[in-house]
Design a protein around this motif. Structure first.
Motif, short mmCIF file in Angstrom:
data_model
loop_
_atom_site.label_atom_id
_atom_site.label_comp_id
_atom_site.label_asym_id
_atom_site.label_seq_id
_atom_site.Cartn_x
_atom_site.Cartn_y
_atom_site.Cartn_z
N GLU A 71 35.40 46.51 -46.45
CA GLU A 71 34.83 45.18 -46.18
C GLU A 71 35.32 44.15 -47.19
O GLU A 71 35.48 42.97 -46.86
N GLU A 72 35.54 44.58 -48.42
CA GLU A 72 35.97 43.65 -49.46
C GLU A 72 37.31 43.01 -49.13
O GLU A 72 37.60 41.91 -49.62
N MET A 73 38.13 43.67 -48.33
CA MET A 73 39.42 43.10 -47.94
C MET A 73 39.26 42.04 -46.85
O MET A 73 40.22 41.34 -46.55
N VAL A 91 47.57 34.61 -53.61
CA VAL A 91 48.68 34.81 -52.71
C VAL A 91 48.61 33.86 -51.52
O VAL A 91 49.61 33.27 -51.10
N VAL A 92 47.42 33.71 -50.96
CA VAL A 92 47.26 33.01 -49.69
C VAL A 92 47.18 31.49 -49.85
O VAL A 92 47.66 30.74 -48.99
N GLU A 93 46.61 31.00 -50.94
CA GLU A 93 46.40 29.55 -51.07
C GLU A 93 47.68 28.73 -50.97
O GLU A 93 47.70 27.70 -50.28
N PRO A 94 48.79 29.12 -51.63
CA PRO A 94 50.02 28.31 -51.45
C PRO A 94 50.52 28.31 -50.01
O PRO A 94 51.04 27.29 -49.53
N ILE A 98 49.40 41.27 -47.71
CA ILE A 98 48.90 40.72 -46.46
C ILE A 98 48.73 41.82 -45.42
O ILE A 98 47.72 41.86 -44.70
N VAL A 99 49.68 42.74 -45.34
CA VAL A 99 49.54 43.86 -44.42
C VAL A 99 48.31 44.69 -44.80
O VAL A 99 47.54 45.14 -43.93
N ALA A 151 50.51 39.09 -38.39
CA ALA A 151 50.90 40.49 -38.47
C ALA A 151 52.40 40.67 -38.30
O ALA A 151 53.04 41.42 -39.05
N VAL A 152 52.99 39.98 -37.33
CA VAL A 152 54.43 40.13 -37.07
C VAL A 152 55.24 39.70 -38.28
O VAL A 152 56.17 40.39 -38.71
#
Length: 209
Positions: free
Chosen positions: A122-124, A60-63, A113-114, A164-165
């Motif tokens: 911790e894994e998150m 999810v985050v890499e792109p 993401i939220v 967060a926003v």
């Protein structure tokens, strides 16, 4: 089901369940049941539940990170000292692009993401590595030059606030499911509002000044 398809199905199922239930509330069996895979498939493809959540988060985050880096590269090619507003747009814009209103994939991304931000497991938090740290450090350095009066701790707090926003806004927009609210015009307006608001927040005087 081919091995590559099995891996993708597990990632898709895990992304949905981790976003809805968090790390501790999601069992490996629930993931494999939703994916239509056998229980051993998670160990075969990922090794463990912790490594699976890391793979989900990175997918999810890499792109988004890649687009953030590209945006910062373009800014720095124009000037060594971009404005706060330009830095906010380069950082926040790819999150809006990756979480479009009215899109189920975008909604899953925003919910995940939220969850990453709020889940106490911790894994998150432990899935990040050098690639994610490099994006963070590049933006921190750019914002430090633009906002020299802020302490590193307060700057990092504000940068987390951008994340967060945007994520909470995208979740809320999707959950409303009102056609008028999910129109392209409303989505683009929300992006402009967010960047204006966040640039002002980032530019606020240091606390206590």
């Amino acid at each position: 089901m081919a091995p590559s398809d099995t891996r993708t199905q597990i990632l898709d199922a895990a992304e949905r369940l981790f976003a809805e239930r968090g790390f501790s509330g999601t069992s490996v069996r629930a993931i494999t049941d939703l994916a239509g895979a056998n229980l051993a498939a998670v160990g075969y493809h990922f090794g463990s539940k912790a490594e699976l959540v890391a793979a989900v988060a990175r997918r999810v985050v890499e792109p988004i990170n890649a687009a953030q880096c590209a945006g910062l590269d373009r800014l720095l090619a124009r000037t060594p000292d971009p404005s706060v507003a330009d830095l906010v747009e380069a950082f926040a814009g790819p999150m809006f692009d990756g979480m479009p209103a009215g899109d189920e994939g975008g909604a899953r991304t925003s919910r995940l993401i939220v969850t990453i931000i709020s889940d106490p497991a911790e894994e998150m938090r432990d899935w990040t590595g050098p690639a994610e740290a490099a994006v963070r450090d590049r933006y921190l350095a750019a914002f430090e030059r633009a906002l020299p009066g802020l302490s590193s701790e307060e700057l990092w707090f504000r940068l987390r606030g951008i994340l967060a926003v945007v994520a909470v806004d995208r979740v809320e927009v999707y959950n409303r499911r009102l056609p008028a609210d999910l129109s392209p015009m409303a989505g683009e307006a929300a992006r402009r509002w967010a960047i204006t608001f966040l640039a002002a927040a980032m530019s606020a005087p240091p606390t206590g000044a």
